[in-house]
Motif scaffolding. Structure first.
Motif, PDB file in Angstrom:
ATOM      1  N   LEU A 364      -2.283  20.725   0.321  1.00 34.93           N
ATOM      2  CA  LEU A 364      -3.263  19.837  -0.320  1.00 34.93           C
ATOM      3  C   LEU A 364      -2.652  18.471  -0.647  1.00 34.93           C
ATOM      4  O   LEU A 364      -3.327  17.447  -0.551  1.00 34.93           O
ATOM      5  N   LEU A 365      -1.372  18.454  -1.020  1.00 35.79           N
ATOM      6  CA  LEU A 365      -0.711  17.170  -1.256  1.00 35.79           C
ATOM      7  C   LEU A 365      -0.517  16.414   0.049  1.00 35.79           C
ATOM      8  O   LEU A 365      -0.640  15.190   0.106  1.00 35.79           O
ATOM      9  N   PHE A 366      -0.210  17.146   1.109  1.00 31.10           N
ATOM     10  CA  PHE A 366      -0.052  16.521   2.428  1.00 31.10           C
ATOM     11  C   PHE A 366      -1.369  15.858   2.855  1.00 31.10           C
ATOM     12  O   PHE A 366      -1.383  14.706   3.294  1.00 31.10           O
ATOM     13  N   PHE A 367      -2.485  16.567   2.710  1.00 32.78           N
ATOM     14  CA  PHE A 367      -3.782  16.012   3.086  1.00 32.78           C
ATOM     15  C   PHE A 367      -4.160  14.825   2.188  1.00 32.78           C
ATOM     16  O   PHE A 367      -4.777  13.862   2.644  1.00 32.78           O
ATOM     17  N   HIS A 368      -3.776  14.902   0.922  1.00 36.21           N
ATOM     18  CA  HIS A 368      -4.008  13.765   0.022  1.00 36.21           C
ATOM     19  C   HIS A 368      -3.255  12.538   0.537  1.00 36.21           C
ATOM     20  O   HIS A 368      -3.791  11.419   0.570  1.00 36.21           O
ATOM     21  N   GLY A 369      -2.009  12.746   0.964  1.00 46.22           N
ATOM     22  CA  GLY A 369      -1.220  11.644   1.516  1.00 46.22           C
ATOM     23  C   GLY A 369      -1.825  11.085   2.781  1.00 46.22           C
ATOM     24  O   GLY A 369      -1.790   9.873   3.018  1.00 46.22           O
ATOM     25  N   VAL A 370      -2.394  11.958   3.618  1.00 44.45           N
ATOM     26  CA  VAL A 370      -3.058  11.500   4.843  1.00 44.45           C
ATOM     27  C   VAL A 370      -4.213  10.561   4.495  1.00 44.45           C
ATOM     28  O   VAL A 370      -4.370   9.493   5.105  1.00 44.45           O
ATOM     29  N   GLY A 371      -5.020  10.948   3.516  1.00 40.18           N
ATOM     30  CA  GLY A 371      -6.140  10.095   3.116  1.00 40.18           C
ATOM     31  C   GLY A 371      -5.680   8.762   2.556  1.00 40.18           C
ATOM     32  O   GLY A 371      -6.186   7.702   2.928  1.00 40.18           O
ATOM     33  N   VAL A 372      -4.680   8.807   1.675  1.00 40.60           N
ATOM     34  CA  VAL A 372      -4.169   7.578   1.053  1.00 40.60           C
ATOM     35  C   VAL A 372      -3.538   6.659   2.090  1.00 40.60           C
ATOM     36  O   VAL A 372      -3.775   5.442   2.104  1.00 40.60           O
ATOM     37  N   GLY A 373      -2.735   7.241   2.995  1.00 42.09           N
ATOM     38  CA  GLY A 373      -2.077   6.446   4.030  1.00 42.09           C
ATOM     39  C   GLY A 373      -3.045   5.828   5.021  1.00 42.09           C
ATOM     40  O   GLY A 373      -2.716   4.838   5.684  1.00 42.09           O
ATOM     41  N   SER A 374      -4.239   6.403   5.134  1.00 39.52           N
ATOM     42  CA  SER A 374      -5.254   5.842   6.034  1.00 39.52           C
ATOM     43  C   SER A 374      -5.939   4.619   5.436  1.00 39.52           C
ATOM     44  O   SER A 374      -6.549   3.834   6.167  1.00 39.52           O
ATOM     45  N   ILE A 375      -5.822   4.439   4.113  1.00 39.92           N
ATOM     46  CA  ILE A 375      -6.565   3.372   3.434  1.00 39.92           C
ATOM     47  C   ILE A 375      -5.686   2.208   3.006  1.00 39.92           C
ATOM     48  O   ILE A 375      -6.040   1.041   3.221  1.00 39.92           O
ATOM     49  N   ILE A 376      -4.537   2.490   2.400  1.00 38.62           N
ATOM     50  CA  ILE A 376      -3.733   1.429   1.766  1.00 38.62           C
ATOM     51  C   ILE A 376      -3.426   0.246   2.689  1.00 38.62           C
ATOM     52  O   ILE A 376      -3.597  -0.912   2.291  1.00 38.62           O
ATOM     53  N   PRO A 377      -2.967   0.463   3.935  1.00 40.97           N
ATOM     54  CA  PRO A 377      -2.654  -0.702   4.770  1.00 40.97           C
ATOM     55  C   PRO A 377      -3.848  -1.632   4.990  1.00 40.97           C
ATOM     56  O   PRO A 377      -3.671  -2.844   5.152  1.00 40.97           O
ATOM     57  N   SER A 378      -5.065  -1.091   4.985  1.00 42.28           N
ATOM     58  CA  SER A 378      -6.243  -1.903   5.280  1.00 42.28           C
ATOM     59  C   SER A 378      -6.780  -2.654   4.073  1.00 42.28           C
ATOM     60  O   SER A 378      -7.572  -3.586   4.231  1.00 42.28           O
ATOM     61  N   LEU A 379      -6.377  -2.269   2.852  1.00 43.07           N
ATOM     62  CA  LEU A 379      -6.891  -2.958   1.664  1.00 43.07           C
ATOM     63  C   LEU A 379      -6.463  -4.430   1.666  1.00 43.07           C
ATOM     64  O   LEU A 379      -7.267  -5.326   1.414  1.00 43.07           O
ATOM     65  N   ALA A 380      -5.172  -4.663   1.948  1.00 49.31           N
ATOM     66  CA  ALA A 380      -4.691  -6.048   2.021  1.00 49.31           C
ATOM     67  C   ALA A 380      -5.305  -6.761   3.219  1.00 49.31           C
ATOM     68  O   ALA A 380      -5.616  -7.962   3.147  1.00 49.31           O
ATOM     69  N   ASN A 381      -5.484  -6.045   4.308  1.00 50.10           N
ATOM     70  CA  ASN A 381      -6.078  -6.632   5.510  1.00 50.10           C
ATOM     71  C   ASN A 381      -7.490  -7.132   5.231  1.00 50.10           C
ATOM     72  O   ASN A 381      -7.890  -8.214   5.666  1.00 50.10           O
TER      73      ASN A 381
END
Length: 472
Positions: A364-381
């Protein structure tokens, strides 16, 4: 012309330092406290001093890059980071260590806005920039994991007395590599029109942000009391004066620190709101998760750390593939990722129990990281797309500042709710209830993120089928 990949590698070394030194200190706190004979309060201030220096000078760092050159300020920040790391590593007492950590944070504030600015300038095309921001996300994940791993590794060494000093001295070779590579590889960029610098604005803004960050950061450990309340009121008054002063300077065409023309960009405003709610969710989640695992479920610190590492692994993996998903599906990929995190948090509401299998925690922590990693780079973009070059450093500084303040606010606000529902003598059920309420607040924040993503104009994150070589 030098390869875009090589330039990206060089500037991401600065980002790696910035992130790694936020986390590298946490595991080493017991060793430092023992060797320095420091009190709990002194250790809390030592940890907070980095974030205070970092948050207080991000906007100033961005503006310095616009006016004097982003390469120049990035290199200056790298050298200052190295010198402050030496100061931390050789410090003989808590006051020197606090001062060194504050200067480390200040020098990180000089580097961080230049990283985002130079990525936007080096990779003007949407496809190239999206891939570059994917590597930006990978660097954040690597810095998080490397910081925690190296902090624990160095602190446990027996080959020397006070081995925790190595957590600071390890920065020296990285800084030297970053500075020398910057000198040879990076090209200078700054605002096309020569501008003056607003020293009074720096003093006012830094004072306001310092008061706000200090009050919020110390509230995390001490709770809200009269001193922090007064500091927050002072910070609000100072920042209101700053806004009025900057608007007057812009109207009269005098030197300024923040150009409020930034807020005419719809995507910039949406990016700021998105990153605010996202980091209120993310940092409060990690803060409460650690308490819940160790104090609520009775896990040892080693076991809790092993589980949380899986979040970082998921983050890195998602950052590798997120660029392809964004290019193929546009903002729909971000909306889906936000919904995915909501589902994972909802699953944790029901599955994070004392009898839950270790591997289910990790999954569940791994999947949480997958979701977070899919979003953070694009916020600044999202926030920085379409911003003119003369405003790029300004925009990067504001974006980073909002992100840091939101993270601290999330820890204080959601943490306070968590402690309120724990009560004075909490049982396992009390921890379960408090954790569940904190997760519901996190889910609420994610719904705001999803609304912002829906409102992002299609041209900011367009879908594309054409592959562009990753070269500048």
């Amino acid at each position: 012309m030098k390869s875009g990949k090589l330039k990206l590698f060089v500037i991401l070394l600065g980002q790696l330092l910035t992130i790694m030194d936020i986390f590298i200190i946490n595991v080493s706190v017991p060793s430092i406290q023992r060797d320095m004979r420091a009190t709990h309060g002194e250790m809390q201030l030592m940890i907070a001093s980095y974030l205070i220096g970092f948050s207080s000078f991000l906007i100033t760092g961005g503006r310095l890059g616009d006016v004097y050159g982003r390469k120049k300020i990035f290199m200056g920040g790298t050298v200052l980071f190295m010198l402050s790391s030496v100061g931390c590593g050789l410090s003989s007492g808590v006051p020197q260590l606090m001062a060194g950590r504050f200067v480390q944070g200040l020098s990180a504030a000089l580097m961080a806005p230049q990283v985002l600015s130079m990525i936007q300038i080096l990779f003007p095309e949407h496809e190239e920039r999206t891939r570059a921001m994917g590597w930006y996300g990978i660097t954040i994940g690597l810095g998080t994991i490397a910081g925690q791993f190296l902090g624990g590794c160095f602190s446990s060494l027996t080959i020397m007395e006070e081995p925790w000093r190595l957590i600071f001295l390890i920065n020296i070779p990285i800084c030297i590599l970053a500075a020398l590579s910057s000198l040879k590889v990076l090209s200078e960029s700054k605002a096309p029109v020569r501008q003056s610098f607003d020293l009074w604005g720096i003093a006012v803004l830094s004072a306001g942000l310092f008061c706000a960050t200090y009050a919020l950061t110390t509230s995390e450990h001490r709770g809200v009391h009269i001193q922090n309340t007064v500091l927050l009121i002072v910070a609000a008054c100072v920042l209101l004066y700053f806004i009025k002063n900057q608007k007057s300077r812009l109207t009269n065409k005098r030197p300024y620190l923040v150009d409020f023309g930034l807020f005419r960009y719809q995507n910039f405003n949406l990016g700021l709101v998105s990153v605010s709610f996202f980091f209120i969710m993310l940092d409060s989640y990690f803060y409460i998760l650690s308490l819940f695992f160790q104090d609520g479920l009775g896990m040892g610190s080693m076991m809790a750390g092993e589980i949380i590492v899986f979040q970082g692994l998921g983050f890195i993996l998602a950052s590798v593939f997120s660029a392809k998903l964004i290019l193929k599906y546009g903002k729909d990929a971000l909306i889906a990722a936000s919904g995915f995190i909501v589902m994972i948090l909802a699953a944790q509401l029901f599955l994070f129990r004392m009898k839950t299998d270790f591997y289910l925690f990790c999954l569940l922590l791994f999947f949480h990281g997958v979701g977070v990693g899919s979003i953070i780079p694009s916020l600044a973009n999202i926030a920085l797309s379409g911003i003119s070059e003369k405003l790029m450093g300004n925009a990067s500084g504001v974006f980073n500042t909002v992100q840091q303040m939101a993270a601290i606010l999330g820890i204080v606000a959601v943490g306070s709710v968590f402690y309120y529902f724990l009560g004075e003598r909490p049982s396992v059920d009390d921890y379960q209830k408090a954790f569940s309420i904190a997760l519901l607040i996190n889910i609420f924040c994610l719904f705001f993120v999803m609304i912002c993503m829906i409102k992002v104009p299609e041209h900011i994150l367009p879908r594309t089928k054409k592959r562009v070589p990753f070269q500048k």
